[in-house]
Design a protein around this motif. Sequence first.
Motif, PDB file in Angstrom:
ATOM      1  N   VAL A  99       0.884  -1.067   0.132  1.00  0.00           N
ATOM      2  CA  VAL A  99       0.215  -0.107   0.435  1.00  0.00           C
ATOM      3  C   VAL A  99       0.737   1.379   0.557  1.00  0.00           C
ATOM      4  O   VAL A  99       1.735   1.115   0.828  1.00  0.00           O
ATOM      5  N   GLY A 100       0.549   1.859  -0.727  1.00  0.00           N
ATOM      6  CA  GLY A 100       1.492   3.735  -0.621  1.00  0.00           C
ATOM      7  C   GLY A 100       0.915   4.562  -0.491  1.00  0.00           C
ATOM      8  O   GLY A 100      -0.302   4.833  -1.609  1.00  0.00           O
ATOM      9  N   VAL A 101       0.557   6.101   0.046  1.00  0.00           N
ATOM     10  CA  VAL A 101      -0.587   6.625   0.084  1.00  0.00           C
ATOM     11  C   VAL A 101       0.288   8.056  -0.148  1.00  0.00           C
ATOM     12  O   VAL A 101       0.973   8.221   0.201  1.00  0.00           O
ATOM     13  N   CYS A 102       0.055   8.622  -1.423  1.00  0.00           N
ATOM     14  CA  CYS A 102       0.514  10.470  -1.673  1.00  0.00           C
ATOM     15  C   CYS A 102      -1.103  11.446  -0.734  1.00  0.00           C
ATOM     16  O   CYS A 102      -2.336  11.041  -1.175  1.00  0.00           O
ATOM     17  N   PRO A 103      -0.629  11.910   0.038  1.00  0.00           N
ATOM     18  CA  PRO A 103      -1.734  13.073   1.164  1.00  0.00           C
ATOM     19  C   PRO A 103      -1.880  14.049   0.358  1.00  0.00           C
ATOM     20  O   PRO A 103      -1.631  13.713  -0.682  1.00  0.00           O
ATOM     21  N   THR A 104      -3.112  13.976   0.886  1.00  0.00           N
ATOM     22  CA  THR A 104      -2.911  15.943  -0.389  1.00  0.00           C
ATOM     23  C   THR A 104      -1.807  16.584   0.097  1.00  0.00           C
ATOM     24  O   THR A 104      -1.570  16.565   0.930  1.00  0.00           O
ATOM     25  N   TYR A 105      -2.054  17.331  -1.083  1.00  0.00           N
ATOM     26  CA  TYR A 105      -1.067  18.810  -0.886  1.00  0.00           C
ATOM     27  C   TYR A 105      -0.680  19.603   0.660  1.00  0.00           C
ATOM     28  O   TYR A 105      -1.609  20.290   0.499  1.00  0.00           O
ATOM     29  N   GLY A 106      -0.462  19.167   1.023  1.00  0.00           N
ATOM     30  CA  GLY A 106       0.017  20.300   2.025  1.00  0.00           C
ATOM     31  C   GLY A 106      -0.524  19.567   3.702  1.00  0.00           C
ATOM     32  O   GLY A 106      -0.527  20.211   4.720  1.00  0.00           O
ATOM     33  N   ARG A 107      -0.987  18.346   3.495  1.00  0.00           N
ATOM     34  CA  ARG A 107      -1.205  17.835   4.433  1.00  0.00           C
ATOM     35  C   ARG A 107      -0.268  17.225   5.823  1.00  0.00           C
ATOM     36  O   ARG A 107      -0.185  17.370   6.227  1.00  0.00           O
ATOM     37  N   VAL A 108       1.260  17.253   4.844  1.00  0.00           N
ATOM     38  CA  VAL A 108       2.012  16.755   6.037  1.00  0.00           C
ATOM     39  C   VAL A 108       3.302  17.651   5.434  1.00  0.00           C
ATOM     40  O   VAL A 108       3.404  17.772   4.338  1.00  0.00           O
ATOM     41  N   SER A 109       3.707  18.118   6.240  1.00  0.00           N
ATOM     42  CA  SER A 109       4.622  18.976   5.472  1.00  0.00           C
ATOM     43  C   SER A 109       5.889  18.875   5.902  1.00  0.00           C
ATOM     44  O   SER A 109       6.309  17.306   5.710  1.00  0.00           O
ATOM     45  N   ARG A 110       6.372  20.074   4.442  1.00  0.00           N
ATOM     46  CA  ARG A 110       7.421  19.472   3.725  1.00  0.00           C
ATOM     47  C   ARG A 110       8.659  19.388   3.805  1.00  0.00           C
ATOM     48  O   ARG A 110       9.719  20.036   3.616  1.00  0.00           O
ATOM     49  N   TYR A 111       8.989  20.599   5.694  1.00  0.00           N
ATOM     50  CA  TYR A 111       9.592  20.549   5.874  1.00  0.00           C
ATOM     51  C   TYR A 111      10.967  20.089   6.183  1.00  0.00           C
ATOM     52  O   TYR A 111      10.265  18.561   6.921  1.00  0.00           O
ATOM     53  N   GLY A 112      12.326  19.665   5.401  1.00  0.00           N
ATOM     54  CA  GLY A 112      13.214  18.606   5.496  1.00  0.00           C
ATOM     55  C   GLY A 112      12.814  17.952   4.838  1.00  0.00           C
ATOM     56  O   GLY A 112      13.588  16.461   5.187  1.00  0.00           O
ATOM     57  N   LEU A 113      12.087  17.763   3.482  1.00  0.00           N
ATOM     58  CA  LEU A 113      12.206  17.204   3.024  1.00  0.00           C
ATOM     59  C   LEU A 113      12.644  17.626   1.348  1.00  0.00           C
ATOM     60  O   LEU A 113      12.855  19.006   1.303  1.00  0.00           O
ATOM     61  N   THR A 114      13.874  16.932   1.083  1.00  0.00           N
ATOM     62  CA  THR A 114      14.855  17.712  -0.209  1.00  0.00           C
ATOM     63  C   THR A 114      13.615  18.173  -0.972  1.00  0.00           C
ATOM     64  O   THR A 114      13.220  16.992  -1.535  1.00  0.00           O
ATOM     65  N   ALA A 115      13.784  19.349  -1.679  1.00  0.00           N
ATOM     66  CA  ALA A 115      13.270  19.392  -2.318  1.00  0.00           C
ATOM     67  C   ALA A 115      13.125  18.594  -3.797  1.00  0.00           C
ATOM     68  O   ALA A 115      15.067  19.141  -4.750  1.00  0.00           O
ATOM     69  N   HIS A 116      12.166  18.654  -5.029  1.00  0.00           N
ATOM     70  CA  HIS A 116      12.097  17.743  -6.424  1.00  0.00           C
ATOM     71  C   HIS A 116      11.612  18.958  -6.803  1.00  0.00           C
ATOM     72  O   HIS A 116      11.701  20.020  -7.148  1.00  0.00           O
ATOM     73  N   ALA A 117      10.180  19.182  -6.461  1.00  0.00           N
ATOM     74  CA  ALA A 117       9.268  20.167  -6.857  1.00  0.00           C
ATOM     75  C   ALA A 117       8.364  20.685  -5.908  1.00  0.00           C
ATOM     76  O   ALA A 117       7.299  20.371  -5.580  1.00  0.00           O
ATOM     77  N   SER A 118       8.711  21.886  -5.613  1.00  0.00           N
ATOM     78  CA  SER A 118       8.111  21.893  -4.290  1.00  0.00           C
ATOM     79  C   SER A 118       6.724  22.467  -4.317  1.00  0.00           C
ATOM     80  O   SER A 118       6.571  21.687  -3.399  1.00  0.00           O
ATOM     81  N   SER A 119       5.582  22.466  -5.822  1.00  0.00           N
ATOM     82  CA  SER A 119       4.393  22.831  -5.430  1.00  0.00           C
ATOM     83  C   SER A 119       4.001  21.251  -5.668  1.00  0.00           C
ATOM     84  O   SER A 119       2.814  21.378  -6.036  1.00  0.00           O
ATOM     85  N   LEU A 120       4.745  20.249  -5.941  1.00  0.00           N
ATOM     86  CA  LEU A 120       3.773  18.370  -6.414  1.00  0.00           C
ATOM     87  C   LEU A 120       4.147  17.943  -4.735  1.00  0.00           C
ATOM     88  O   LEU A 120       4.041  16.392  -4.883  1.00  0.00           O
TER      89      LEU A 120
END
Length: 474
Positions: free
Chosen positions: A186-207
Amino acid sequence: MLLTIPEVRDALLSKRASATEITTAALQHAEAENPKTNAYLHFAPERALAAARKVDEQIARGEELGPLAGVPIAVKDVILTKGLTTTCASRLLVNYIPPYDATAITRLEQAGGVIIGKTNCDEFAMGSSNENSAFGPVRNPIDPTRVPGGTSGGSAAAVAQGTAVVALGSDTGGSIRQPASFCGVVGVCPTYGRVSRYGLTAHASSLDHIGPLSRTVRDSATLLAAISGRDACDSTSAAAPVPDYTALLDGNVKGLKLGLPREYLKDLTSETGGLISHAVEVLKSLGCEVREISLPATDYAIATYYIISTAEASSNLARFDGVRYTSRSAQSDTLADLYRNTRGEGFGAECKRRIMLGTYVLSHGYYDAYYVKAQKVRSLITQDFARAFQEVDAIVAPVSPFPAFKIGEKVDDPIAMYLSDIYTITGSLAGIPCMSVPCGTTTDGLPVGMQILTRHFDETTMFRLADAFERTRK
Ligand code: GLN
């Protein structure tokens, strides 16, 4: 160690095993199995055992345990972990030790989770097969001659192999859902903004999204609830309340209205298409009402995604310059040489391709023709979904046109690789929650995932549907 989160909890509460024992066993198992898949880039025994000891102390004091207490978790190596090497599967960051934790990591550990290691992925999360890692490809545990999918291939392989109970991945255009589908988890991509991206190395920030991988829908729901919610460190994180997803998993989906997008079902290889059709029949038998819908802008999705994501990637990757973060090229007389040599030696071919493409679509004279146009088409894609969700509660679709392919099969043809993302990038561009849930295997024994997409912030309906479907397969 094919345990689920409730099984770990049960073992701890009944005192059949301590968190330290579970963690020690998980670390040993993961290290022993790793040569088969190359799923992990490094292990974190000290950090894991320290986290496990905390849980054991809580148990000894009779305290309430967090929802992830003692659960061995693998984390994709694009998510920053304080004091623990984070490479983004890039030569540029071989020795990079972050000075802080991503918010998702902090929350996961506050919930009692035990990080056992960091997983392999495509370099800076760019790819669809996990072959773009500077540290070698990940092999699919179901068939080691095949890819596990990308870019969270190491996290999917670790969960499928049973070396972690759950894992964190990141998804920009399908990087959690597609490997989940290829590895049968099982793999889940939540709603954009549901989980903080702080500390996720950015690939494409709006996605970009952080999300869970697991063997059961319930485990993904538990992990997502633990890491979700507003974070002052990420201005795009949402203040929307986070429901208790697992409390709502009752197996009852009677009367739910489901849409099947015509555009997604026309060019499927027969086996994947057959498995999705069968899954739809199962959902009907559970009382769901199924109707055909149309998402007409789908044809433009690949072009739109690869313009917007490369534009953002070219900008995000500019920070890896040999001055900050990265190892520095040794022989450079001028600053320009330092940049050129560091980046020339450090980035792999796919990152360079995207920097070139992204710089081009943002350049003066092409900006309006490509980037601005792509933003407009992105709105059309989002509107397609908004229209569909006036009629239906969830959309059911394939994750990938085909199951896991052979290692090497598509490496020389980047366009073919990009085209394989057709069913996942639309949901990403719209920022809606979407997930892959296993729905069967091909005659070659390769797993196939069904994708479920719902309205913004309605992960609940997505989990309920996936869970009800999963129950029919047990
Ligand atoms: N395959 C897509 C890409 O290469 C998705 C990557 C991702 O979701 N991180 O951009």
